[in-house]
Design a protein around this motif. Structure first.
Motif, PDB file in Angstrom:
ATOM      1  N   TYR A  56       0.337   5.196   1.467  1.00  0.00           N
ATOM      2  CA  TYR A  56      -0.438   6.154   2.230  1.00  0.00           C
ATOM      3  C   TYR A  56       0.159   7.539   2.018  1.00  0.00           C
ATOM      4  CZ  TYR A  56      -3.042   2.708   5.031  1.00  0.00           C
ATOM      5  OH  TYR A  56      -3.890   1.716   5.454  1.00  0.00           O
ATOM      6  N   LEU A  93       4.015   7.285   2.592  1.00  0.00           N
ATOM      7  CA  LEU A  93       4.443   6.116   3.345  1.00  0.00           C
ATOM      8  C   LEU A  93       4.078   4.848   2.576  1.00  0.00           C
ATOM      9  CD1 LEU A  93       2.830   7.398   6.614  1.00  0.00           C
ATOM     10  CD2 LEU A  93       5.263   6.940   6.476  1.00  0.00           C
ATOM     11  N   GLN A  98       0.366  11.310   3.907  1.00  0.00           N
ATOM     12  CA  GLN A  98       0.172  11.937   5.204  1.00  0.00           C
ATOM     13  C   GLN A  98       0.515  13.418   5.120  1.00  0.00           C
ATOM     14  OE1 GLN A  98       2.522  10.337   8.500  1.00  0.00           O
ATOM     15  NE2 GLN A  98       0.925  10.911   9.945  1.00  0.00           N
ATOM     16  N   LEU A 150       0.171  -3.813   9.571  1.00  0.00           N
ATOM     17  CA  LEU A 150       0.942  -3.194   8.506  1.00  0.00           C
ATOM     18  C   LEU A 150       2.330  -2.822   9.013  1.00  0.00           C
ATOM     19  CD1 LEU A 150      -1.643  -0.817   6.788  1.00  0.00           C
ATOM     20  CD2 LEU A 150      -0.860  -3.058   6.033  1.00  0.00           C
ATOM     21  N   MET A 205       0.820  -1.202   0.000  1.00  0.00           N
ATOM     22  CA  MET A 205       0.000   0.000   0.000  1.00  0.00           C
ATOM     23  C   MET A 205       0.854   1.252   0.000  1.00  0.00           C
ATOM     24  SD  MET A 205      -2.551  -1.063   3.023  1.00  0.00           S
ATOM     25  CE  MET A 205      -3.580  -2.478   2.859  1.00  0.00           C
ATOM     26  N   PHE A 221       5.305  -0.331   8.065  1.00  0.00           N
ATOM     27  CA  PHE A 221       5.467   0.889   7.294  1.00  0.00           C
ATOM     28  C   PHE A 221       6.941   1.190   7.034  1.00  0.00           C
ATOM     29  CE2 PHE A 221       1.362   3.090   7.098  1.00  0.00           C
ATOM     30  CZ  PHE A 221       0.606   2.352   8.005  1.00  0.00           C
ATOM     31  N   GLY A 222       7.177   1.853   5.900  1.00  0.00           N
ATOM     32  CA  GLY A 222       8.454   2.501   5.687  1.00  0.00           C
ATOM     33  C   GLY A 222       8.476   3.806   6.461  1.00  0.00           C
ATOM     34  N   GLY A 223       9.637   4.455   6.473  1.00  0.00           N
ATOM     35  CA  GLY A 223       9.766   5.679   7.256  1.00  0.00           C
ATOM     36  C   GLY A 223       9.130   6.910   6.617  1.00  0.00           C
ATOM     37  N   PRO A 261      -2.319   9.207   8.370  1.00  0.00           N
ATOM     38  CA  PRO A 261      -2.125   8.694   7.007  1.00  0.00           C
ATOM     39  C   PRO A 261      -3.469   8.341   6.362  1.00  0.00           C
ATOM     40  CG  PRO A 261      -0.700   7.565   8.599  1.00  0.00           C
ATOM     41  CD  PRO A 261      -1.682   8.350   9.388  1.00  0.00           C
TER      42      PRO A 261
END
Lengths: 112, 114
Positions: free
Chosen positions: A36, A88, A38, A100, A34, A102-104, A44
């Motif tokens: 997102y 993200l 933000q 989930l 996915m 998440f990446g940073g 997000p």
């Protein structure tokens, strides 16, 4: 090493340019992917999701997944100043109950 | 449809003080999540509820954090006592648990511990 890596940016582009974002991951068990968006001081919001390798398009947004390389991308065409936000990537597996990872996040600035 | 509502939006407390955050999920959403987002990082899961049951709290620091979801609707996340390192945005999210894997986040509570 984190499971999901994402360049923090910032990425600055002129209005109308193509924004290219990407993430790499190490866990081959991830089943869905996915992106997102933000905005500052907001939560997000889901932009796109996909289960399989290949491309998925939604308006100005294209998500790309390459499971063999453990690499995902998001492209934003005809970028607008309103696209300025942090993006993200996130990944999950159904066996983990929709948790989930998440990446940073990559901060994007689209200049008028 | 009202989104996920969180309160307060901002909270500043001194270390060692207690603090609580409240979340009202989207109506009908059985699954509720609490995530923590440190500055410049992605959110990390603290706890997941299915109705009233905490089904994944493996990343919740149980020595100082607690959570509850009475009647399977609203949820409260508490920290006692707070430490400087707890400064972060605490995000609540909810999903229907069916169909799409993504979920809807609230705007979060920004906690500053001084």
């Amino acid at each position: 090493q984190k499971e999901v890596e994402q360049d923090p940016g910032p990425l600055s582009v002129p209005e109308g340019a193509i924004v290219s974002l990407n993430c790499t991951y190490s866990n081959s068990a991830f089943q869905y992917f996915m992106w997102y968006r933000q905005y500052s001081r907001k939560g997000p919001e889901l932009l796109m999701y996909t289960y399989s390798s290949g491309n998925k398009e939604d308006g100005r947004f294209t998500a790309q997944v390459d499971k063999s390389s453990k690499y995902i991308s998001l492209f934003i065409r005809d970028s607008q100043p309103s696209d300025s936000a942090t993006y993200l990537c996130a990944m999950g597996k159904q066996a983990a109950g929709n948790k989930l990872t998440f990446g940073g996040g990559t901060r994007v600035l689209v200049k008028p | 449809e009202a989104g996920v509502v969180q309160s307060p939006r901002y909270k500043i407390i001194e270390k060692k003080q207690p603090v609580a955050f409240w979340c009202n999920p989207i109506s009908g959403h059985n699954t509720l999540y609490w995530y923590r987002q440190n500055l410049g990082q992605g959110p990390e899961l603290l706890i997941r509820y299915e109705n009233e049951e905490a089904v994944d709290d493996s990343q919740l620091p149980k020595d100082r954090f607690s959570a509850e979801r009475l009647k399977g609707v609203d949820s409260t996340l508490k920290i006692q006592p707070a430490e400087l390192g707890d400064s972060a945005v605490y995000l609540c999210a909810s999903s229907s648990g069916q169909g799409l894997p993504g979920y809807t986040f609230g705007s979060g509570t920004r906690l500053t511990v001084v």
